[in-house]
Design an enzyme around this catalytic site. Structure first.
Site, PDB file in Angstrom:
ATOM      1  N   TRP A   9       0.842  -1.206   0.000  1.00 34.67           N
ATOM      2  CA  TRP A   9       0.000   0.000   0.000  1.00 34.67           C
ATOM      3  C   TRP A   9       0.880   1.260   0.000  1.00 34.67           C
ATOM      4  O   TRP A   9       0.736   2.150  -0.845  1.00 34.67           O
ATOM      5  CB  TRP A   9      -0.868  -0.078   1.255  1.00 34.67           C
ATOM      6  N   HIS A  65      11.875  -6.040   4.324  1.00 35.88           N
ATOM      7  CA  HIS A  65      11.398  -6.480   5.639  1.00 35.88           C
ATOM      8  C   HIS A  65      12.598  -6.762   6.555  1.00 35.88           C
ATOM      9  O   HIS A  65      12.423  -7.231   7.672  1.00 35.88           O
ATOM     10  CB  HIS A  65      10.562  -7.763   5.514  1.00 35.88           C
ATOM     11  N   SER A  72      -2.915 -11.661   9.507  1.00 36.95           N
ATOM     12  CA  SER A  72      -2.632 -11.487   8.082  1.00 36.95           C
ATOM     13  C   SER A  72      -1.532 -12.459   7.632  1.00 36.95           C
ATOM     14  O   SER A  72      -1.641 -13.099   6.579  1.00 36.95           O
ATOM     15  CB  SER A  72      -2.207 -10.036   7.820  1.00 36.95           C
ATOM     16  N   SER A 131      -6.857   3.029  -2.482  1.00 42.66           N
ATOM     17  CA  SER A 131      -7.787   2.379  -1.551  1.00 42.66           C
ATOM     18  C   SER A 131      -7.593   0.863  -1.705  1.00 42.66           C
ATOM     19  O   SER A 131      -7.031   0.401  -2.715  1.00 42.66           O
ATOM     20  CB  SER A 131      -9.231   2.743  -1.903  1.00 42.66           C
ATOM     21  N   PHE A 132      -8.089   0.128  -0.753  1.00 44.03           N
ATOM     22  CA  PHE A 132      -7.920  -1.331  -0.821  1.00 44.03           C
ATOM     23  C   PHE A 132      -8.488  -1.889  -2.135  1.00 44.03           C
ATOM     24  O   PHE A 132      -7.813  -2.652  -2.833  1.00 44.03           O
ATOM     25  CB  PHE A 132      -8.587  -1.994   0.393  1.00 44.03           C
ATOM     26  N   MET A 143      -6.377  -0.900  -5.217  1.00 44.36           N
ATOM     27  CA  MET A 143      -5.101  -1.615  -5.348  1.00 44.36           C
ATOM     28  C   MET A 143      -5.300  -3.092  -5.656  1.00 44.36           C
ATOM     29  O   MET A 143      -4.512  -3.693  -6.374  1.00 44.36           O
ATOM     30  CB  MET A 143      -4.271  -1.436  -4.085  1.00 44.36           C
TER      31      MET A 143
HETATM   32  P1  A3P Z   1      -4.754  -8.267   5.413  1.00 47.81           P
HETATM   33  O1  A3P Z   1      -4.196  -9.637   5.245  1.00 47.81           O
HETATM   34  O2  A3P Z   1      -5.136  -7.989   6.854  1.00 47.81           O
HETATM   35  O3  A3P Z   1      -5.880  -7.982   4.483  1.00 47.81           O
HETATM   36  P2  A3P Z   1       2.178  -6.113   3.186  1.00 47.81           P
HETATM   37  O4  A3P Z   1       1.972  -5.341   1.959  1.00 47.81           O
HETATM   38  O5  A3P Z   1       3.133  -5.437   4.142  1.00 47.81           O
HETATM   39  O6  A3P Z   1       2.526  -7.525   2.949  1.00 47.81           O
HETATM   40  O7  A3P Z   1       0.778  -6.100   3.991  1.00 47.81           O
HETATM   41  C1  A3P Z   1      -0.328  -6.810   3.495  1.00 47.81           C
HETATM   42  C2  A3P Z   1      -1.578  -6.354   4.242  1.00 47.81           C
HETATM   43  O8  A3P Z   1      -1.910  -5.020   3.824  1.00 47.81           O
HETATM   44  C3  A3P Z   1      -2.787  -7.222   3.898  1.00 47.81           C
HETATM   45  O9  A3P Z   1      -3.598  -7.218   5.095  1.00 47.81           O
HETATM   46  C4  A3P Z   1      -3.427  -6.405   2.791  1.00 47.81           C
HETATM   47  O10 A3P Z   1      -4.778  -6.714   2.547  1.00 47.81           O
HETATM   48  C5  A3P Z   1      -3.260  -4.994   3.325  1.00 47.81           C
HETATM   49  N1  A3P Z   1      -3.395  -3.964   2.292  1.00 47.81           N
HETATM   50  C6  A3P Z   1      -2.846  -3.943   1.066  1.00 47.81           C
HETATM   51  N2  A3P Z   1      -3.235  -2.848   0.396  1.00 47.81           N
HETATM   52  C7  A3P Z   1      -4.069  -2.173   1.203  1.00 47.81           C
HETATM   53  C8  A3P Z   1      -4.819  -0.969   1.062  1.00 47.81           C
HETATM   54  N3  A3P Z   1      -4.782  -0.274  -0.065  1.00 47.81           N
HETATM   55  N4  A3P Z   1      -5.569  -0.571   2.101  1.00 47.81           N
HETATM   56  C9  A3P Z   1      -5.613  -1.281   3.242  1.00 47.81           C
HETATM   57  N5  A3P Z   1      -4.932  -2.435   3.440  1.00 47.81           N
HETATM   58  C10 A3P Z   1      -4.169  -2.880   2.430  1.00 47.81           C
END
Ligand code: A3P
Length: 253
Positions: free
Chosen positions: A20, A65, A95, A186-187, A190
């Site tokens: 994100w 990471h 997650s 937004s979720f 993306m």
């Molecule tokens: P969830 O598994 O709780 O849905 P990373 O990118 O660090 O691996 O993190 C992944 C987490 O960020 C996942 O969480 C994913 O759905 C969430 N995520 C990705 N894009 C997002 C967005 N635009 N808004 C909110 N959460 C997002």
């Protein structure tokens, strides 16, 4: 690794919102309201040799990471910008559980309770507590030019949080532009872009896994997985490990 003067380093414990934030930063630095066709993994430090980043145009948003102490020495010497993304660890745990169930190369095939116990013991190759406390130390020591973003803050107060990020990066985008970035990132936006825009075929990572990054994107999903007893056990460990920490985490919607 030799870094460029304008490189940006995005650091986060896995599942904290790295994808994100990476997409948001790209929109801020390019000044274009477009999703990049290349996935975040194309600029992920632990997946590549430094020279593989040579073809990425500036500003590069390198992400990792790995613990902050493993950033290239140039980060300190050239005073490069570092962004740290934090997320409440109960949601990180849940997650990660869902994500690793789908991973073929590093699968977790046990139950949620087994995963919970492993996370509490500092599994997942590194402990969330160690990662977070080390990152906090780096923030407090001010040896690096660091900016902290909270997943929950980004979710609840998206525009002001992106605005502060833009100021930190010196991109100084106006409010109208930032509002559009917030909407595009937004979720749902993306998730759709991941299916339709990202050129996943170019990369050798597990394709199914690359598709499963966008699961729920909510705060407080841990309540659907953890029992009352697990939550209490987590709170006790959290209180003990984080007793000297001033980082604040938001566990509720
Ligand atoms: P969830 O598994 O709780 O849905 P990373 O990118 O660090 O691996 O993190 C992944 C987490 O960020 C996942 O969480 C994913 O759905 C969430 N995520 C990705 N894009 C997002 C967005 N635009 N808004 C909110 N959460 C997002």
């Amino acid at each position: 690794m030799t870094c460029r003067e304008d490189d940006i380093f995005l650091c986060a414990f896995p599942r904290s919102g790295t994808h994100w934030t990476w997409e948001i930063i790209n929109m801020l630095t390019t000044g274009k309201l477009e999703y990049l066709s290349q996935p975040k993994e194309s600029a992920m430090m632990e997946f590549h040799y430094p020279e593989e980043f040579d073809n990425i145009p500036s500003r590069r948003i390198l992400n990792t990471h790995l613990p902050v102490r493993l950033l290239p020495t140039d980060v300190k010497e050239k005073n490069l910008k570092v962004i740290l993304v934090q997320r409440n660890p109960k949601d990180v745990l849940v997650s990660a559980f869902h994500f690793l169930q789908k991973a073929k190369l590093m699968p977790f095939e046990g139950t949620f309770d087994e995963f919970f116990k492993m996370f509490m013991k500092g599994g997942l190759r590194q402990s969330w507590f160690d990662y977070t406390l080390e990152s906090e130390k780096a923030v407090n020591e001010k040896e690096l030019d660091m900016h902290v973003i909270n997943y929950e803050e980004l979710k609840k107060n998206t525009v002001p949080t992106i605005k502060r990020l833009s100021e930190f990066l010196g991109t100084n985008c106006d409010d109208e532009y930032i509002t559009k970035v917030a909407e595009m990132c937004s979720f749902q936006g993306m998730k759709k872009a991941n299916d339709e825009v990202k050129d996943i075929d170019k990369f050798t990572f597990e394709k199914d896994l690359m598709k499963s990054h966008y699961r729920k994107g909510e705060i407080g999903d841990w309540k659907n997985m953890m029992t009352v007893a697990q939550s209490k056990q987590f709170d006790e460990l959290f209180a003990e490990k984080m007793k000297d920490s001033s980082f604040k985490f938001d566990f509720t919607k």
